[in-house]
Write an enzyme that holds these catalytic residues in place. Sequence first.
Site, PDB file in Angstrom:
ATOM      1  N   ASN A 165      18.988  21.586  90.738  1.00  0.00           N
ATOM      2  CA  ASN A 165      19.508  22.956  90.789  1.00  0.00           C
ATOM      3  C   ASN A 165      18.462  23.891  90.187  1.00  0.00           C
ATOM      4  O   ASN A 165      18.454  24.136  88.983  1.00  0.00           O
ATOM      5  CB  ASN A 165      20.832  23.029  90.022  1.00  0.00           C
ATOM      6  CG  ASN A 165      21.586  24.322  90.306  1.00  0.00           C
ATOM      7  OD1 ASN A 165      21.199  25.102  91.158  1.00  0.00           O
ATOM      8  ND2 ASN A 165      22.671  24.535  89.576  1.00  0.00           N
ATOM      9  N   CYS A 216      17.019  14.882  78.620  1.00  0.00           N
ATOM     10  CA  CYS A 216      16.486  14.824  79.984  1.00  0.00           C
ATOM     11  C   CYS A 216      15.751  16.133  80.274  1.00  0.00           C
ATOM     12  O   CYS A 216      16.301  17.213  80.058  1.00  0.00           O
ATOM     13  CB  CYS A 216      17.608  14.607  80.989  1.00  0.00           C
ATOM     14  SG  CYS A 216      18.556  13.093  80.727  1.00  0.00           S
ATOM     15  N   CYS A 230      17.454  18.929  82.407  1.00  0.00           N
ATOM     16  CA  CYS A 230      18.846  19.257  82.096  1.00  0.00           C
ATOM     17  C   CYS A 230      18.927  20.351  81.040  1.00  0.00           C
ATOM     18  O   CYS A 230      18.354  20.217  79.952  1.00  0.00           O
ATOM     19  CB  CYS A 230      19.568  18.006  81.597  1.00  0.00           C
ATOM     20  SG  CYS A 230      21.277  18.295  81.108  1.00  0.00           S
ATOM     21  N   GLU A 289      31.534  22.742  79.025  1.00  0.00           N
ATOM     22  CA  GLU A 289      31.854  23.057  80.417  1.00  0.00           C
ATOM     23  C   GLU A 289      32.665  21.938  81.057  1.00  0.00           C
ATOM     24  O   GLU A 289      32.400  20.757  80.818  1.00  0.00           O
ATOM     25  CB  GLU A 289      30.573  23.276  81.223  1.00  0.00           C
ATOM     26  CG  GLU A 289      29.753  24.469  80.730  1.00  0.00           C
ATOM     27  CD  GLU A 289      28.422  24.597  81.449  1.00  0.00           C
ATOM     28  OE1 GLU A 289      28.320  24.085  82.583  1.00  0.00           O
ATOM     29  OE2 GLU A 289      27.499  25.187  80.883  1.00  0.00           O
ATOM     30  N   CYS A 307      24.898  22.124  85.063  1.00  0.00           N
ATOM     31  CA  CYS A 307      25.419  21.679  83.772  1.00  0.00           C
ATOM     32  C   CYS A 307      24.652  22.301  82.604  1.00  0.00           C
ATOM     33  O   CYS A 307      23.438  22.183  82.499  1.00  0.00           O
ATOM     34  CB  CYS A 307      25.340  20.156  83.679  1.00  0.00           C
ATOM     35  SG  CYS A 307      26.203  19.507  82.256  1.00  0.00           S
ATOM     36  N   GLU A 342      26.166  12.661  76.531  1.00  0.00           N
ATOM     37  CA  GLU A 342      25.994  11.268  76.947  1.00  0.00           C
ATOM     38  C   GLU A 342      27.206  10.486  76.431  1.00  0.00           C
ATOM     39  O   GLU A 342      27.350  10.256  75.231  1.00  0.00           O
ATOM     40  CB  GLU A 342      24.703  10.698  76.361  1.00  0.00           C
ATOM     41  CG  GLU A 342      24.558   9.186  76.373  1.00  0.00           C
ATOM     42  CD  GLU A 342      24.753   8.552  77.745  1.00  0.00           C
ATOM     43  OE1 GLU A 342      25.597   7.635  77.847  1.00  0.00           O
ATOM     44  OE2 GLU A 342      24.074   8.979  78.712  1.00  0.00           O
ATOM     45  N   LEU A 396      19.521   6.794  87.050  1.00  0.00           N
ATOM     46  CA  LEU A 396      18.279   6.045  87.272  1.00  0.00           C
ATOM     47  C   LEU A 396      17.080   6.984  87.293  1.00  0.00           C
ATOM     48  O   LEU A 396      16.181   6.876  86.462  1.00  0.00           O
ATOM     49  CB  LEU A 396      18.393   5.251  88.578  1.00  0.00           C
ATOM     50  CG  LEU A 396      17.324   4.194  88.849  1.00  0.00           C
ATOM     51  CD1 LEU A 396      17.237   3.183  87.727  1.00  0.00           C
ATOM     52  CD2 LEU A 396      17.624   3.479  90.182  1.00  0.00           C
ATOM     53  N   HIS A 397      17.009   7.862  88.279  1.00  0.00           N
ATOM     54  CA  HIS A 397      16.034   8.952  88.377  1.00  0.00           C
ATOM     55  C   HIS A 397      14.599   8.495  88.662  1.00  0.00           C
ATOM     56  O   HIS A 397      13.798   9.291  89.146  1.00  0.00           O
ATOM     57  CB  HIS A 397      16.042   9.841  87.131  1.00  0.00           C
ATOM     58  CG  HIS A 397      17.377  10.423  86.818  1.00  0.00           C
ATOM     59  ND1 HIS A 397      18.073  11.194  87.714  1.00  0.00           N
ATOM     60  CD2 HIS A 397      18.161  10.315  85.721  1.00  0.00           C
ATOM     61  CE1 HIS A 397      19.235  11.560  87.172  1.00  0.00           C
ATOM     62  NE2 HIS A 397      19.317  11.029  85.975  1.00  0.00           N
TER      63      HIS A 397
END
Length: 344
Positions: free
Chosen positions: A282, A112, A115, A91, A325, A154, A207-208
Amino acid sequence: MKIADFHQRLADLGAKPRHIGRIDRAWLHGWPLDTGTRHQQAQDFLPLSVREAMPQLSETVDSLVRLRSEHPAADGSARLLVELGDGQMVESVLLPRGGLCVSSQVGCAVGCVFCMTGKSGLLRQLGSAEIVAQVALARRFRPVKKVVFMGMGEPAHNLDNVLEAIDLLGGAGGIGHKNLVFSTVGDPRVFERLPQGQVKPALALSLHSTDAERRHRLLPRAPRIDPQELVERGETYARQTGYPIQYQWTLLAGINDSLEEMDGILRLLKGKYAVMNLIPYNSLEADEYRRPGGERIVELVRYLHSRGVLTKVRNSAGQDIDGGCGQLRARATQVEKIRPPRLR
């Protein structure tokens, strides 16, 4: 295909560096490869051997990526489902104000938990030519003045190809170095290699969480770097380049939107050359994660901003089309299991 392979093919045909540079500029702007100038035709600046090979060369670069489908969104963005030469899909996202988000891998190995891309694992790397071909494709639709490596994959796990693409985009591609943004979960090789490059991109660090164990649970296969050390390395790079670090924080309700986490952000980032991007998750139906409510998001931004940390809300492009994503690719892959693809 790597950019170096394409350049070697041109050199074997008799192209000199100045010819290769002209062809690169045409390619990266989405123009025919033998595009001249207002006062100069291809026969005036390309050797005969290169001109004769131009149809085959054009076919080669055109086959790197093809538009599978386009998904415009209400926010002015448009997600592009891009098919590679071997049938795999990635994408790209046309962003408002001349931005483009590109992919560097098919899938991703970091895993993740929030994700969609990570759920498929890593399928293969993209060659540097496939990466820049996404820019050439996008420029057929809109001007592209900024490229962010925040799509599928990544970038640090495909470092040689990504850095080769960045060098070309920052040169023949005509994109300002600070408008090339390398996004990573914090692989140590990034902090070694990026300062050595001729083109030094801006850096975005995922970071998250400021809690090391919670961050590991959210990013299970990211390098085990303590958040404080990650910020220190980011700060060093920011001072070297003169570009602030963009810290990425996907907001997950009840997981990393607590006052404790916000105070952790203040502890790590106050006084740093940094911008905190809060990215509301999302959400999808039947998903275990949820984005915080709108009022809560506003509270968090005000809390951080009023205490000295520049904070912005960065909504993922294409939320109204369920285009986070990896979601387009996931849907297309499911459809292919049912019926043959219809190429556009």
